[in-house]
Write a protein that holds these residues in place. Sequence first.
Motif, PDB file in Angstrom:
ATOM      1  N   ARG A 114     101.532  12.009  41.474  1.00 50.81           N
ATOM      2  CA  ARG A 114     100.876  11.128  42.438  1.00 50.81           C
ATOM      3  C   ARG A 114      99.528  10.696  41.850  1.00 50.81           C
ATOM      4  O   ARG A 114      98.953  11.422  41.038  1.00 50.81           O
ATOM      5  CB  ARG A 114     100.662  11.844  43.770  1.00 50.81           C
ATOM      6  CG  ARG A 114      99.835  13.117  43.639  1.00 50.81           C
ATOM      7  CD  ARG A 114      99.862  13.963  44.892  1.00 50.81           C
ATOM      8  NE  ARG A 114     101.190  14.351  45.294  1.00 50.81           N
ATOM      9  CZ  ARG A 114     101.857  15.395  44.772  1.00 50.81           C
ATOM     10  NH1 ARG A 114     101.315  16.128  43.811  1.00 50.81           N
ATOM     11  NH2 ARG A 114     103.058  15.690  45.175  1.00 50.81           N
ATOM     12  N   PRO A 115      99.013   9.544  42.252  1.00 54.00           N
ATOM     13  CA  PRO A 115      97.665   9.177  41.826  1.00 54.00           C
ATOM     14  C   PRO A 115      96.655  10.185  42.370  1.00 54.00           C
ATOM     15  O   PRO A 115      96.666  10.505  43.557  1.00 54.00           O
ATOM     16  CB  PRO A 115      97.458   7.791  42.447  1.00 54.00           C
ATOM     17  CG  PRO A 115      98.827   7.282  42.735  1.00 54.00           C
ATOM     18  CD  PRO A 115      99.651   8.495  43.063  1.00 54.00           C
ATOM     19  N   VAL A 116      95.791  10.675  41.510  1.00 54.50           N
ATOM     20  CA  VAL A 116      94.791  11.671  41.894  1.00 54.50           C
ATOM     21  C   VAL A 116      93.429  11.242  41.363  1.00 54.50           C
ATOM     22  O   VAL A 116      93.310  10.804  40.216  1.00 54.50           O
ATOM     23  CB  VAL A 116      95.141  13.070  41.333  1.00 54.50           C
ATOM     24  CG1 VAL A 116      94.062  14.084  41.728  1.00 54.50           C
ATOM     25  CG2 VAL A 116      96.509  13.531  41.812  1.00 54.50           C
ATOM     26  N   THR A 117      92.413  11.387  42.210  1.00 58.72           N
ATOM     27  CA  THR A 117      91.039  11.141  41.794  1.00 58.72           C
ATOM     28  C   THR A 117      90.208  12.375  42.120  1.00 58.72           C
ATOM     29  O   THR A 117      90.263  12.886  43.241  1.00 58.72           O
ATOM     30  CB  THR A 117      90.434   9.922  42.520  1.00 58.72           C
ATOM     31  OG1 THR A 117      91.202   8.761  42.213  1.00 58.72           O
ATOM     32  CG2 THR A 117      88.987   9.700  42.094  1.00 58.72           C
ATOM     33  N   VAL A 118      89.448  12.846  41.147  1.00 60.10           N
ATOM     34  CA  VAL A 118      88.511  13.948  41.361  1.00 60.10           C
ATOM     35  C   VAL A 118      87.107  13.369  41.325  1.00 60.10           C
ATOM     36  O   VAL A 118      86.712  12.727  40.337  1.00 60.10           O
ATOM     37  CB  VAL A 118      88.666  15.039  40.285  1.00 60.10           C
ATOM     38  CG1 VAL A 118      87.623  16.146  40.507  1.00 60.10           C
ATOM     39  CG2 VAL A 118      90.062  15.631  40.311  1.00 60.10           C
ATOM     40  N   LEU A 119      86.356  13.584  42.398  1.00 58.54           N
ATOM     41  CA  LEU A 119      84.986  13.104  42.492  1.00 58.54           C
ATOM     42  C   LEU A 119      84.024  14.285  42.380  1.00 58.54           C
ATOM     43  O   LEU A 119      84.174  15.277  43.105  1.00 58.54           O
ATOM     44  CB  LEU A 119      84.751  12.405  43.839  1.00 58.54           C
ATOM     45  CG  LEU A 119      85.686  11.244  44.187  1.00 58.54           C
ATOM     46  CD1 LEU A 119      85.361  10.724  45.586  1.00 58.54           C
ATOM     47  CD2 LEU A 119      85.584  10.130  43.168  1.00 58.54           C
TER      48      LEU A 119
END
Length: 332
Positions: A114-119
């Motif tokens: 799945r698309p994942v973004t870590v901020l």
Amino acid sequence: MNDPADPAAPADTLRAALADLVDGLPPRQAARAVERLIANYRGDTPTDAPILRDRADVVAYAAYRMPATFAAVRSALAAFAEAVPGWAPGSHVDVGGGTGAATWAVSDTWDGERPVTVLDWAEPALAVGREIAASLPALRDVRWQRSRIGTALTVESTDLVTVSYVLNELTVADRAALVDTAAGAAPAVVIVEAGTPAGYARVIEARDRLIAAGFQVAAPCPHSAACPIVPGTDWCHFAARVSRSSLHRQVKGGSLAYEDEKFSYVAATRLPVSPAPSRVVRRPQIRKGQVLLDLCEPDEQLRRRTVTKRHGDLYKAARDAAWGDPWPTEER
């Protein structure tokens, strides 16, 4: 959901990646970095600067804390998945994710990519997180984005937002803004904090804001009403067992091969949800011919239930019950 017994599960891949990572750091340097980080994280003063300052800090943190953070978030996600069966996030944003423990926990909970973004605001943490994630195919395309966590935070629309061990670093205003931003970005939000009275208080604060935003509690609570615990008298928390690395044993001076990570959490959603009938909120006490269970129940009460041999199959289930498990409301 993934099978945790699968030898190729993300949990095992993460352990191997962390072992490789810490091999390049002198043990004494790692231990000193961990001790300093523990002192910072135990402080009560919110910080507006990254605690993880350089690669040595991040490697020490990852080796020491990632397994515990992973285990706590994985436990919270498992409870959420039980309450929302058949659902899996199509996308995920991990706010304040650092080296990405929660992204590993999500991959360990639900199959597929799945698309994942870590901020996160600590660039060294993001860099090491990217390095570790390269060992798991599902995480190789994660977007690691530097972002200030606070009132100015923006989160793109997504299916799931995780926030783990972050609220303790923020001011009251920043905590409120973060929870509101998460609630506006996703139909599912999972927040994990340390299993301390202060950590529980932060979770309850977030829980109240999520409910006010129209969310229902999926776990751990069997209801979305007020928590029945009187502030200052007790706190709701759970435990996840974590295998100790050599670095753990060196820093803590212990010989046990494991330790229990205490954590508090709330998993809330706008999705149709079936919360647990009740929840075991303390370690079950097994005595001769009976099991004592402390339960949070759907009528907003905490009760101790005594399950004896005369309850038949329910007694067998009680003997196998663990802290944090769902439990049937009706005794048979």
